[in-house]
Structure formats: structure tokens, C-alpha cells
Design a protein around this motif. Structure first.
Motif, PDB file in Angstrom:
ATOM      1  N   GLU A   1      -7.232  21.764  63.260  1.00 25.83           N
ATOM      2  CA  GLU A   1      -7.822  21.935  61.938  1.00 25.83           C
ATOM      3  C   GLU A   1      -8.916  22.996  61.881  1.00 25.83           C
ATOM      4  N   LEU A   2      -9.601  23.273  62.981  1.00 25.66           N
ATOM      5  CA  LEU A   2     -10.675  24.270  62.936  1.00 25.66           C
ATOM      6  C   LEU A   2     -10.161  25.651  62.557  1.00 25.66           C
ATOM      7  N   ARG A   3      -8.895  25.907  62.800  1.00 24.04           N
ATOM      8  CA  ARG A   3      -8.313  27.200  62.446  1.00 24.04           C
ATOM      9  C   ARG A   3      -8.469  27.497  60.947  1.00 24.04           C
ATOM     10  N   GLY A   4      -8.405  26.460  60.130  1.00 19.03           N
ATOM     11  CA  GLY A   4      -8.517  26.644  58.687  1.00 19.03           C
ATOM     12  C   GLY A   4      -9.866  26.286  58.117  1.00 19.03           C
ATOM     13  N   LYS A   5     -10.904  26.153  58.961  1.00 20.99           N
ATOM     14  CA  LYS A   5     -12.219  25.723  58.498  1.00 20.99           C
ATOM     15  C   LYS A   5     -13.296  26.702  58.969  1.00 20.99           C
ATOM     16  N   PRO A   6     -13.444  27.820  58.277  1.00 21.07           N
ATOM     17  CA  PRO A   6     -14.402  28.833  58.733  1.00 21.07           C
ATOM     18  C   PRO A   6     -15.846  28.344  58.762  1.00 21.07           C
ATOM     19  N   LEU A   7     -16.235  27.479  57.833  1.00 18.66           N
ATOM     20  CA  LEU A   7     -17.620  27.015  57.840  1.00 18.66           C
ATOM     21  C   LEU A   7     -17.873  26.041  58.993  1.00 18.66           C
ATOM     22  N   ASP A   8     -16.892  25.212  59.315  1.00 18.77           N
ATOM     23  CA  ASP A   8     -17.038  24.355  60.493  1.00 18.77           C
ATOM     24  C   ASP A   8     -17.204  25.212  61.743  1.00 18.77           C
ATOM     25  N   ARG A   9     -16.363  26.233  61.859  1.00 20.80           N
ATOM     26  CA  ARG A   9     -16.487  27.120  63.016  1.00 20.80           C
ATOM     27  C   ARG A   9     -17.846  27.806  63.025  1.00 20.80           C
ATOM     28  N   GLY A  10     -18.325  28.186  61.857  1.00 23.78           N
ATOM     29  CA  GLY A  10     -19.616  28.864  61.774  1.00 23.78           C
ATOM     30  C   GLY A  10     -20.767  27.996  62.251  1.00 23.78           C
ATOM     31  N   VAL A  11     -20.812  26.738  61.809  1.00 19.85           N
ATOM     32  CA  VAL A  11     -21.913  25.876  62.233  1.00 19.85           C
ATOM     33  C   VAL A  11     -21.784  25.538  63.725  1.00 19.85           C
ATOM     34  N   LEU A  12     -20.560  25.456  64.216  1.00 21.09           N
ATOM     35  CA  LEU A  12     -20.376  25.226  65.653  1.00 21.09           C
ATOM     36  C   LEU A  12     -20.830  26.430  66.476  1.00 21.09           C
ATOM     37  N   GLU A  13     -20.641  27.629  65.943  1.00 22.82           N
ATOM     38  CA  GLU A  13     -21.129  28.829  66.626  1.00 22.82           C
ATOM     39  C   GLU A  13     -22.656  28.799  66.715  1.00 22.82           C
ATOM     40  N   VAL A  14     -23.301  28.402  65.630  1.00 28.61           N
ATOM     41  CA  VAL A  14     -24.761  28.285  65.638  1.00 28.61           C
ATOM     42  C   VAL A  14     -25.200  27.240  66.665  1.00 28.61           C
TER      43      VAL A  14
ATOM     44  N   ASP B   1      -5.940  23.098  50.731  1.00 22.40           N
ATOM     45  CA  ASP B   1      -4.712  23.022  51.539  1.00 22.40           C
ATOM     46  C   ASP B   1      -4.971  22.844  53.031  1.00 22.40           C
ATOM     47  N   THR B   2      -6.202  22.505  53.430  1.00 17.85           N
ATOM     48  CA  THR B   2      -6.515  22.377  54.849  1.00 17.85           C
ATOM     49  C   THR B   2      -6.957  20.974  55.231  1.00 17.85           C
ATOM     50  N   GLU B   3      -7.538  20.239  54.279  1.00 15.16           N
ATOM     51  CA  GLU B   3      -8.184  18.979  54.618  1.00 15.16           C
ATOM     52  C   GLU B   3      -8.193  18.059  53.412  1.00 15.16           C
ATOM     53  N   HIS B   4      -8.606  16.838  53.628  1.00 13.55           N
ATOM     54  CA  HIS B   4      -8.823  15.922  52.505  1.00 13.55           C
ATOM     55  C   HIS B   4      -9.830  16.558  51.548  1.00 13.55           C
ATOM     56  N   PRO B   5      -9.547  16.555  50.242  1.00 11.42           N
ATOM     57  CA  PRO B   5     -10.404  17.272  49.293  1.00 11.42           C
ATOM     58  C   PRO B   5     -11.717  16.558  48.994  1.00 11.42           C
ATOM     59  N   SER B   6     -12.561  16.461  49.989  1.00 14.71           N
ATOM     60  CA  SER B   6     -13.869  15.836  49.824  1.00 14.71           C
ATOM     61  C   SER B   6     -14.970  16.869  50.021  1.00 14.71           C
ATOM     62  N   ARG B   7     -16.094  16.633  49.363  1.00 13.27           N
ATOM     63  CA  ARG B   7     -17.283  17.438  49.616  1.00 13.27           C
ATOM     64  C   ARG B   7     -17.916  16.949  50.912  1.00 13.27           C
ATOM     65  N   ARG B   8     -18.539  17.888  51.634  1.00 13.78           N
ATOM     66  CA  ARG B   8     -19.031  17.573  52.970  1.00 13.78           C
ATOM     67  C   ARG B   8     -20.433  18.111  53.190  1.00 13.78           C
ATOM     68  N   SER B   9     -21.112  17.522  54.139  1.00 18.35           N
ATOM     69  CA  SER B   9     -22.465  17.959  54.469  1.00 18.35           C
ATOM     70  C   SER B   9     -22.620  18.008  55.983  1.00 18.35           C
ATOM     71  N   TYR B  10     -23.413  18.988  56.444  1.00 22.65           N
ATOM     72  CA  TYR B  10     -23.724  19.158  57.856  1.00 22.65           C
ATOM     73  C   TYR B  10     -25.232  19.139  58.006  1.00 22.65           C
ATOM     74  N   LEU B  11     -25.715  18.332  58.930  1.00 29.59           N
ATOM     75  CA  LEU B  11     -27.151  18.253  59.198  1.00 29.59           C
ATOM     76  C   LEU B  11     -27.395  18.683  60.645  1.00 29.59           C
ATOM     77  N   LEU B  12     -28.258  19.658  60.820  1.00 34.40           N
ATOM     78  CA  LEU B  12     -28.688  20.092  62.144  1.00 34.40           C
ATOM     79  C   LEU B  12     -30.085  19.546  62.365  1.00 34.40           C
ATOM     80  N   VAL B  13     -30.248  18.745  63.422  1.00 36.16           N
ATOM     81  CA  VAL B  13     -31.536  18.118  63.705  1.00 36.16           C
ATOM     82  C   VAL B  13     -31.915  18.395  65.162  1.00 36.16           C
ATOM     83  N   ARG B  14     -33.186  18.211  65.455  1.00 33.76           N
ATOM     84  CA  ARG B  14     -33.717  18.479  66.788  1.00 33.76           C
ATOM     85  C   ARG B  14     -34.507  17.286  67.287  1.00 33.76           C
ATOM     86  N   ARG B  15     -34.310  16.968  68.548  1.00 32.41           N
ATOM     87  CA  ARG B  15     -35.087  15.863  69.155  1.00 32.41           C
ATOM     88  C   ARG B  15     -36.537  16.282  69.275  1.00 32.41           C
ATOM     89  N   ALA B  16     -37.419  15.469  68.722  1.00 34.73           N
ATOM     90  CA  ALA B  16     -38.851  15.788  68.740  1.00 34.73           C
ATOM     91  C   ALA B  16     -39.391  15.774  70.164  1.00 34.73           C
TER      92      ALA B  16
END
Length: 212
Positions: free
Chosen positions: A22-35, A197-212
Motif C-alpha cells: 500500500e505504501l506505493r500509492g501513499k505519498p504522504l505516508d512515505r513522506g512522513v516515514l522519510e522524515v 482508489d488506494t485505501e479506505h476513504p477515511s480522513r487520517r492524522s499523523y502525530l510525531l512526538v518525542r520522548r522527554a
């Protein structure tokens, strides 16, 4: 948890067929994983709720020392067969990992099966196993055409199997607060619409957090 484990054991092979690439069709998922990969140092990173192992394999392909963990032993079996990473069965609310031993972790679309109390336990585990300064990337569904933020979808049949699954649609603000309570400092948030046409049509959120 028993229903979730058994359900994913039943659909593991079909899940890998349908979603393993599925990552092949998910540029934003790939982008956050690159970060995330850029933020990870030379320590071990865990993909929690790894499913067929495609996210862990993607990170490993970018030089990250990734391992996979999933509640479903059958999913772990698929991941061992298809991904170039070590994989083990684990419950994210009680991870078999030493404290402060991980440089980072990702958990994409897995906390959606936990209720509020279980998510709090999982977030506390994430904070426990991350070393100070380590990052976690959490992704989840927030809403779709049938379910609003805070809603819950019950699934009893999936790909011809009788299953017992609950999909929670989560509020990013509430999850950010819960992560902060666990000791994980919010650093970034990304909300997006579904990829057609790539995934279930839901809105999604990504949270990047850091261990204090």
C-alpha cells in the motif's frame, strides 16, 4: 484483545495480499516515514502493530535498524516471510522491550483497535521503551462518510471470515494530550484526506512526538 488477535490471524494472508504494497500509492505516508527515518539515529526502531511488515521493511530500506511487532502471530509469520526484518508477537500495552532501549518507534493505524484506557497504557509503554529524545510516529483514522471523530465501527465479517474488530475514529487533539500525559512531547501533526482508489476513504492524522 483476544478478538483482535484472532481476527487478524484469520485475515493475515489476505491482508498482506491487499495491503502489503500500500505504501506505493501513499505519498504522504512515505513522506512522513522519510522524515522519521532521518530523525532516527543508529539505534533500533520498532514498528508496533507491523502487520505484514511493509512499513518496517520500508524503513530498513532507508538504513534504519527496524524490527516489527504485532499482536497477531499469523501476521508475524507473514512478515517474517515477506519482510527483511526481525519480527515478534507482542501486545503494545505490555511490550517485551527493556526500558529506554529504542531509538524510535512507529505505530500506523494500530491504536485504532484500543479503547481510551488501552491507548493510555500503550502510550505509557511507548514512553517507557523509548530513550530520551527518541521519536514516535503515530497514525490513525479520524473520520469517514459514516463515522465522525469519536465514532467506532464494529466489524463482524471481513474477506469471508467471521471477525470481532472495533475501529475507533480518534480525535487528534485528544490523542496529542494523551501522548503528552505519557511523557511524549508533540512535535508535529499532519492531517490528510484519503488517497483515491488506494485505501479506505477515511480522513487520517499523523502525530510525531518525542520522548522527554
Amino acid at each position: 484483545m483476544i478478538g483482535t488477535r484472532r481476527s487478524y490471524d484469520l485475515v493475515a494472508e489476505r491482508y498482506a495480499e491487499e495491503l502489503g504494497d500500500e505504501l506505493r500509492g501513499k505519498p504522504l505516508d512515505r513522506g512522513v516515514l522519510e522524515v522519521f527515518a532521518e530523525l532516527a539515529d543508529d539505534g533500533v526502531v520498532a514498528d508496533i502493530g507491523c502487520g505484514p511488515g511493509h512499513v518496517a521493511a520500508y524503513l530498513a530500506g532507508r538504513g534504519v535498524r527496524a524490527v516489527g511487532m504485532d499482536l497477531s502471530p499469523a501476521m508475524c509469520g507473514v512478515a517474517r516471510r515477506t519482510a527483511s526484518v526481525a519480527v515478534g508477537a507482542a501486545d503494545m500495552t505490555a511490550l517485551p522491550v527493556r526500558g529506554q532501549s529504542l531509538a524510535g518507534l512507529v505505530c500506523l493505524y494500530a491504536v485504532i483497535h484500543l479503547d481510551e484506557q488501552q491507548r493510555a497504557a500503550a502510550y505509557a509503554e511507548f514512553a517507557r521503551v523509548l530513550r530520551p529524545g527518541g521519536h514516535a510516529l503515530i497514525a490513525f483514522h479520524t473520520s469517514d462518510a459514516d463515522f465522525p471523530v469519536g465514532g467506532a465501527k464494529m466489524l463482524t465479517e471481513w474477506w469471508g471470515h467471521q471477525v470481532d474488530l472495533t475501529f475507533h475514529y480518534l480525535d487528534p487533539c485528544a490523542e496529542s494530550d494523551a501522548l503528552a500525559t505519557a511523557g511524549l512531547v508533540p512535535e508535529a501533526r499532519l492531517d490528510r484526506e484519503p488517497h483515491p482508489d488506494t485505501e479506505h476513504p477515511s480522513r487520517r492524522s499523523y502525530l510525531l512526538v518525542r520522548r522527554a
